[in-house]
Design an enzyme around this catalytic site. Structure first.
Site, mmCIF file in Angstrom:
data_model
loop_
_atom_site.group_PDB
_atom_site.id
_atom_site.type_symbol
_atom_site.label_atom_id
_atom_site.label_comp_id
_atom_site.label_asym_id
_atom_site.label_seq_id
_atom_site.Cartn_x
_atom_site.Cartn_y
_atom_site.Cartn_z
ATOM 1 N N GLU A 99 0.844 -1.195 0.000
ATOM 2 C CA GLU A 99 0.000 0.000 0.000
ATOM 3 C C GLU A 99 0.875 1.240 0.000
ATOM 4 O OE1 GLU A 99 -3.323 -0.349 2.643
ATOM 5 O OE2 GLU A 99 -3.372 1.808 3.052
ATOM 6 N N ASP A 101 0.184 5.359 0.598
ATOM 7 C CA ASP A 101 -0.898 6.190 1.116
ATOM 8 C C ASP A 101 -0.614 7.684 1.084
ATOM 9 O OD1 ASP A 101 -2.294 3.927 1.897
ATOM 10 O OD2 ASP A 101 -1.567 3.982 3.948
ATOM 11 N N GLU A 103 -3.067 10.461 2.968
ATOM 12 C CA GLU A 103 -4.278 10.690 3.743
ATOM 13 C C GLU A 103 -4.264 12.140 4.219
ATOM 14 O OE1 GLU A 103 -5.964 6.792 5.826
ATOM 15 O OE2 GLU A 103 -4.009 7.357 6.618
#
Length: 290
Positions: A99, A101, A103
């Site tokens: 993953e 990311d 955010e």
């Protein structure tokens, strides 16, 4: 094995067929949840996510990618967005997933957004770096980019690199390179942790909260039928931008000017770096930090 040899081996795994995606949400994405709170507008040129007390919303790419240069323009939830999280990330599936990311953690009006980044490899994360931005991300659209090749994962904002996660397999650190990933995004309520560790709760009188997306571009290796098809170096009629006419990103790393800009961001706008958190890692920092 040299860096060039590793890159060449990765290229040989890819069938060099042309692929360029230039931003039609109807063609490139599926809305996956939210019961009508996510909407595709302007003939596929704009997408909005919304969040209220009942539900948030989200979408995912139709394609899976194994390496690529992914760009998206976002305009974040304005005003008092405390407790909300706008997530924009690549991810595979399963307990040993990879993953990458972005955010965006909401704020009280007048306070800066927190941009949270993380990298998971073989199910292991805990590699957080957080930043404040040098602009208000709610006023206008800004470009958030992930460059993922066999040696680097480079996070960029408006073309300025903010983080470079390097392949450190030579010292036993797993690197995302074998699992294809989809692009996901969601707007959801995380008032239990997002703003000042959960001290500031979501003000539902401000709902619905909305984030906007446009100008998605993917110059990427698309996973199909068990193999990865990478962009061709040859110019094709389907390519809508000169940047789609080569696969230089497969070899890309930060040049000296980009390294200076990275240092500028990390010196002035980084607010957390797991590689300097000795309290969190009393037995020693993770290997990739050295």
């Amino acid at each position: 094995m040299s860096t060039n040899t590793i890159l060449l081996a990765s290229l040989l795994l890819c069938s060099l067929l042309s692929f360029a995606s230039a931003g039609n949400f109807n063609q490139d994405f599926d809305i996956t949840w939210g019961d009508g709170r996510a909407k595709i507008l302007n003939n596929g040129q704009l997408l909005t996510l919304s969040l209220d007390k009942v539900s948030g919303s989200g979408f995912q790419s139709k394609n899976q990618y194994l390496f690529g240069k992914i760009d998206m323009q976002l305009k974040l939830v304005p005003g008092n967005s405390a407790g909300t999280v706008t997530a924009y990330y690549l991810s595979s599936q399963g307990p040993t997933h990879d993953e990458i990311d972005f955010e965006f953690l909401g704020n009280l009006s007048g306070d800066p957004y927190t941009l949270h980044t993380n990298v998971f490899s073989q199910g292991k994360g805990n590699r957080e770096q957080q930043f404040h931005l040098w602009f208000d991300p709610t006023k206008n659209f800004h470009t958030y980019s992930i460059l993922w090749n066999p040696q680097h994962i480079i996070f960029s904002v408006d073309g300025i690199p903010i983080r470079d996660f390097k392949n450190k397999e030579s010292v036993g650190v797993a690197f995302p390179k074998n699992q294809p990933m989809r692009l996901y995004s969601s707007l959801w309520d995380a008032e239990d942790w997002a703003t000042r560790g959960g001290l500031i709760k979501t003000d539902w009188t401000k709902a619905p909260f909305r984030a906007w997306y446009r100008n998605f571009n993917a110059n990427a290796c698309v996973w199909s039928s068990g193999r990865s098809r990478c962009p061709s170096t040859a110019k094709t009629s389907s390519s809508s931008s000169p940047s789609f006419n080569n696969n230089a990103w497969l070899y890309q790393e930060l040049d000296s000017n980009s390294q200076r800009r990275l240092r500028w961001v990390q010196r002035n706008y980084m607010i957390y770096n797991y590689c300097s958190d000795f309290k969190r890692f009393p037995q020693g920092l993770p290997r990739e930090c050295h």
